[in-house]
Design an enzyme around this catalytic site. Structure first.
Site, PDB file in Angstrom:
ATOM      1  N   ARG A  34      -0.754  57.694  45.843  1.00 12.29           N
ATOM      2  CA  ARG A  34       0.081  57.460  44.808  1.00 12.29           C
ATOM      3  C   ARG A  34       1.120  58.490  44.811  1.00 12.29           C
ATOM      4  NH1 ARG A  34      -4.066  57.087  40.022  1.00 12.29           N
ATOM      5  NH2 ARG A  34      -2.620  58.841  39.601  1.00 12.29           N
ATOM      6  N   TYR A  90       5.162  58.048  44.342  1.00 14.59           N
ATOM      7  CA  TYR A  90       5.585  57.727  43.036  1.00 14.59           C
ATOM      8  C   TYR A  90       5.200  59.042  42.087  1.00 14.59           C
ATOM      9  CZ  TYR A  90       5.611  55.458  38.462  1.00 14.59           C
ATOM     10  OH  TYR A  90       6.115  54.820  37.141  1.00 14.59           O
ATOM     11  N   ASP A  91       3.946  59.675  42.157  1.00 13.54           N
ATOM     12  CA  ASP A  91       3.849  60.893  41.417  1.00 13.54           C
ATOM     13  C   ASP A  91       4.858  61.767  41.589  1.00 13.54           C
ATOM     14  OD1 ASP A  91       1.459  59.338  41.014  1.00 13.54           O
ATOM     15  OD2 ASP A  91       0.057  60.664  41.836  1.00 13.54           O
ATOM     16  N   GLU A  92       4.835  62.199  43.016  1.00  8.76           N
ATOM     17  CA  GLU A  92       5.827  63.268  43.535  1.00  8.76           C
ATOM     18  C   GLU A  92       7.177  63.022  43.189  1.00  8.76           C
ATOM     19  OE1 GLU A  92       4.810  66.525  44.405  1.00  8.76           O
ATOM     20  OE2 GLU A  92       2.769  65.917  43.837  1.00  8.76           O
ATOM     21  N   GLY A  93       7.481  61.510  43.391  1.00 12.39           N
ATOM     22  CA  GLY A  93       9.056  61.407  43.379  1.00 12.39           C
ATOM     23  C   GLY A  93       9.227  61.321  41.748  1.00 12.39           C
ATOM     24  N   LYS A  94       8.518  61.001  40.851  1.00 10.69           N
ATOM     25  CA  LYS A  94       8.978  60.981  39.536  1.00 10.69           C
ATOM     26  C   LYS A  94       8.977  62.627  39.040  1.00 10.69           C
ATOM     27  CE  LYS A  94       9.588  56.825  37.805  1.00 10.69           C
ATOM     28  NZ  LYS A  94      10.839  56.468  37.051  1.00 10.69           N
TER      29      LYS A  94
END
Length: 195
Positions: A177, A180-184
């Site tokens: 994930r 998504y996690d790091e991108g957000k």
């Protein structure tokens, strides 16, 4: 301007903005959102000349806004937020003869469910980071306010419930994930750095 406006949040936010008389420019590449989600916005905007519904009005031809304000105009353009987004691009996207006035940007763009964002890990990360950067640059150039829709996923697999804003999280930067996690998380950092 609502980026990613054809998703679940945008399809509820945009009609509300229209009901308060705001003109709304929506961009979405429809990779996870749906054009059908914009039907209510189109219906409201097309009823600008229809009289507003009042409490004592039983006319079925009235629109569903109960604000007493004529609805704003709605515009849609297919655009991927990873691609450059400046004032000239916005003008071209909406085929405008004059500059498009952008005073608020609602940044909703990014696949949110694991099956969607795991289809293309790099694209998801680019949408969160490059896309948010493009949106923030547009906001800076236009003097617009910017609202980022983020996620509790920035905390990863939290060891604390509920998570206070001071909690730094338990994120696995190489996990399934992480895109998504790091991108957000990076998007939140960008917004903070632009403040």
């Amino acid at each position: 301007l609502a980026a990613g406006g054809a998703g679940a949040i945008g399809s509820n936010l945009i009609p509300r903005l229209l009901c308060y008389g705001h003109d709304v420019y929506c961009i979405d590449n429809l990779s996870t959102g749906s054009d059908e989600n914009l039907n209510e916005a189109r219906r409201l905007a097309s009823s600008r000349d229809t009289k507003m519904k009042t409490d004592d009005d039983d006319d079925d031809t009235c629109i569903s806004c109960s604000t007493g304000i004529p609805p704003g105009r709605f515009f849609f353009a297919g655009h991927d937020v990873v691609d450059p987004l400046d004032t000239e691009t916005v003008k071209q996207l909406f085929d405008a003869d004059q500059d498009v006035r952008v005073d608020r940007i609602y940044w909703l763009a990014c696949p949110a469910s694991p099956p969607q964002y795991q289809r293309d890990l790099i694209k998801t990360l680019r949408t969160s980071v490059w896309g948010t950067y493009n949106g923030l640059e547009l906001a800076r150039r236009c003097g617009a306010r910017f609202l980022l829709a983020s996620t509790s996923e920035v905390y990863g697999d939290p060891e604390v419930h509920p998570q206070p804003e001071s909690y730094r999280g338990n994120v696995n930067c190489t996990g399934v994930r992480a895109c998504y996690d790091e991108g957000k998380g990076a998007a939140e950092t960008l917004v903070f750095d632009y403040m």
